[in-house]
Write an enzyme that holds these catalytic residues in place. Structure first.
Site, short mmCIF file in Angstrom:
data_model
loop_
_atom_site.label_atom_id
_atom_site.label_comp_id
_atom_site.label_asym_id
_atom_site.label_seq_id
_atom_site.Cartn_x
_atom_site.Cartn_y
_atom_site.Cartn_z
N HIS A 24 -2.87 -32.04 -6.07
CA HIS A 24 -2.68 -33.46 -5.68
C HIS A 24 -3.83 -33.85 -4.75
CE1 HIS A 24 0.13 -36.96 -4.65
NE2 HIS A 24 -1.03 -37.20 -4.05
N HIS A 26 -6.90 -36.99 -3.66
CA HIS A 26 -7.55 -38.29 -3.75
C HIS A 26 -9.02 -38.11 -3.40
CE1 HIS A 26 -3.68 -40.52 -3.79
NE2 HIS A 26 -3.27 -39.50 -3.07
N ARG A 28 -11.24 -40.88 -4.38
CA ARG A 28 -11.81 -42.25 -4.44
C ARG A 28 -12.90 -42.33 -5.50
NH1 ARG A 28 -7.20 -42.88 -1.95
NH2 ARG A 28 -7.21 -42.53 0.28
N ASN A 52 -5.10 -43.70 -8.16
CA ASN A 52 -4.87 -44.97 -7.47
C ASN A 52 -6.17 -45.59 -6.93
OD1 ASN A 52 -5.03 -42.90 -5.52
ND2 ASN A 52 -3.75 -44.02 -4.05
N LYS A 110 1.04 -40.44 -13.26
CA LYS A 110 1.54 -40.62 -11.89
C LYS A 110 2.41 -41.86 -11.77
CE LYS A 110 1.86 -39.95 -7.43
NZ LYS A 110 0.83 -39.94 -6.39
N HIS A 147 5.58 -40.18 -6.83
CA HIS A 147 5.59 -40.55 -5.40
C HIS A 147 7.03 -40.96 -5.11
CE1 HIS A 147 3.79 -42.06 -1.57
NE2 HIS A 147 5.01 -42.57 -1.53
N HIS A 185 4.22 -34.23 -2.77
CA HIS A 185 4.18 -34.22 -1.30
C HIS A 185 5.56 -34.42 -0.66
CE1 HIS A 185 3.99 -38.48 -2.15
NE2 HIS A 185 2.69 -38.48 -2.38
N LEU A 230 1.69 -41.22 4.01
CA LEU A 230 2.93 -41.52 3.29
C LEU A 230 3.19 -40.43 2.25
CD1 LEU A 230 2.61 -45.37 2.86
CD2 LEU A 230 4.34 -44.15 4.20
N ASP A 258 -2.83 -33.67 -1.02
CA ASP A 258 -2.78 -35.11 -0.78
C ASP A 258 -3.88 -35.53 0.21
OD1 ASP A 258 -1.92 -37.68 -1.29
OD2 ASP A 258 -0.31 -37.64 0.19
N HIS A 262 -9.90 -42.11 4.14
CA HIS A 262 -10.12 -43.55 4.38
C HIS A 262 -11.20 -43.62 5.44
CE1 HIS A 262 -6.55 -45.18 2.27
NE2 HIS A 262 -5.94 -44.10 2.68
N ALA A 274 -2.71 -45.42 5.15
CA ALA A 274 -2.00 -44.13 5.16
C ALA A 274 -2.88 -43.07 4.53
CB ALA A 274 -0.70 -44.26 4.38
O1 DOR Z 1 -0.91 -40.90 2.79
C1 DOR Z 1 -1.13 -41.21 1.63
N1 DOR Z 1 -2.36 -41.60 1.22
N2 DOR Z 1 -0.12 -41.21 0.78
C2 DOR Z 1 -0.24 -41.69 -0.46
O2 DOR Z 1 0.72 -41.68 -1.16
C3 DOR Z 1 -1.51 -42.30 -0.91
C4 DOR Z 1 -2.65 -41.78 -0.17
C5 DOR Z 1 -3.90 -42.61 -0.37
O3 DOR Z 1 -4.27 -42.86 -1.51
O4 DOR Z 1 -4.52 -42.99 0.62
ZN ZN Z 2 -1.33 -38.88 -2.86
#
Ligand code: DOR
Ligand code: ZN
Length: 355
Positions: A24, A26, A28, A52, A110, A147, A185, A230, A258, A262, A274
């Site tokens: 899992h 991310h 970007r 996402n 997802k 999720h 998660h 999250l 996860d 950011h 988040a």
């Molecule tokens: O903390 C999180 N960040 N939880 C998520 O479900 C999405 C993720 C994000 O893409 O930033």
């Molecule tokens: Zn995630």
């Protein structure tokens, strides 16, 4: 797992494990992707890449383009495998599942309940709208990654995972008993119990940050925006239940960081995003959690064996070695034209990859 140079039977000073995978992740897109993907490629053989983006990766075609961008960022010499996912919407056609399977590059779909988290606005408003698509996924063996939080304004944020189990997940699992489901998660003892009591088609990922922290780490002594993610961190009893499940050796639980970078200014603001950035030290953070629980002998199973078993893939063929050695995490890492603040910025981590 082979322990070398044991300092005591329970606390080896180094461990070698089969190369892990991140189920899992991310990363970007664009310049940010180029900055963060090398961290995961250095430690992991594969990673499940979350869809996402803006706009979200809703089609196989778009996933192919995204995968190519990742390969370009990795360069020719990398044998890291990005495992692609599709973002489920109310209108994802069942036909798209056939296309996904035929492409050979899609590992899962997802489910984001609409509004649950970062870039989930195009997510699912009513799971019943997706039933034909889920039917096709069940038939063709494509896993659903969930999720698991409800989004109603009247449900307390700390109860959203439990409500999701009661109101949604129990129905999905009942209506699609042979659909592979990964409860992503997980953060509560309720989720642990649900996964243990469900059939072998249901598994879960657990992050390092949910094993290492509870909600005090976000709120006591001043709000810590870099500890906001999250599902949100929960109380200590839940963290203990997660750690117990993780260290139990039960093959339903596996590593999914996860890691969700950011930029600093999007976290340190009146309405911060988040996500925690952990990919730079993913396996080291898990090693620390297992070490704290006196369970390092179970790390390899969780990080390197259980995931491939669930996804029906071979385990990685090489090993990595971690050494018990304190090192200080940089205050920030480059993130495209910006910076990202890593978990533990300016603080120490007890384990280090040495090869
Ligand atoms: O903390 C999180 N960040 N939880 C998520 O479900 C999405 C993720 C994000 O893409 O930033
Ligand atoms: Zn995630």
């Amino acid at each position: 797992m082979s322990n070398s140079q044991k300092s005591s039977s329970h606390s080896p000073s180094s461990i070698s494990i089969i190369r892990p995978d991140d189920w899992h992740l991310h990363i970007r897109d664009g310049a940010g992707l180029k900055s963060v993907i090398p961290f995961t490629a250095r430690q992991c053989g594969r990673a499940i890449i979350m869809p996402n983006l803006t706009p979200p990766v809703t089609t196989t075609r778009r996933a192919q383009t995204y995968q190519q961008t990742i390969f370009d960022a990795l360069g020719k010499n990398s044998d890291f495998q990005p495992l692609m996912t599709l973002y489920l919407t109310d209108s994802t056609p069942a036909e798209e599942i056939k296309t996904a399977i035929n492409s050979g590059i899609i590992s899962a779909v997802k489910l984001y309940p609409a509004g649950a988290t970062t870039n989930s606005d195009a997510g699912v408003t009513d799971i019943k709208k997706c039933y034909q698509t889920l039917e096709m996924m069940q038939k063709l063996g494509l896993p659903l990654l969930v999720h698991g939080e409800v989004t109603h304004q009247d449900i307390d944020i700390f109860d959203r995972e439990k409500s999701f189990i009661d109101q949604r997940l129990e129905l999905i699992v009942r209506d699609f008993p042979e659909l592979k489901v990964v409860f992503e998660h997980i953060t509560t003892s309720d989720a642990v119990d649900f996964v243990i009591e469900s059939s072998s088609y249901v598994a879960a990922t657990i992050t390092a940050h949910h094993l290492l922290m509870n909600r005090n780490d976000m709120l006591v002594g001043g709000i810590k925006p870099h500890h906001y993610c999250l599902p949100v961190l929960k109380r200590e009893t839940h963290r203990e239940a997660l750690m117990k499940a993780t260290a139990s050796g039960n093959n339903k639980f596996f590593m999914g960081t996860d890691s969700a970078p950011h930029s600093k200014h999007n976290k340190e603001t009146a309405c911060g995003c988040a996500g925690m950035f952990t990919a730079f030290a993913a396996i080291e953070l898990y090693a620390e959690a297992f070490d704290n629980a006196d369970a390092l002998d179970k790390l390899e199973q969780f990080s390197s064996l259980n995931g491939p078993l669930f996804y029906g893939l071979a385990v990685n063929s090489d090993k990595i070695t971690l050494q018990r050695e304190k090192w200080t995490v940089p205050e920030s890492y480059k993130f495209g034209d910006d910076v990202v603040i890593p978990l533990r910025a300016g603080q120490t981590i007890n384990w280090k990859i040495v090869s």
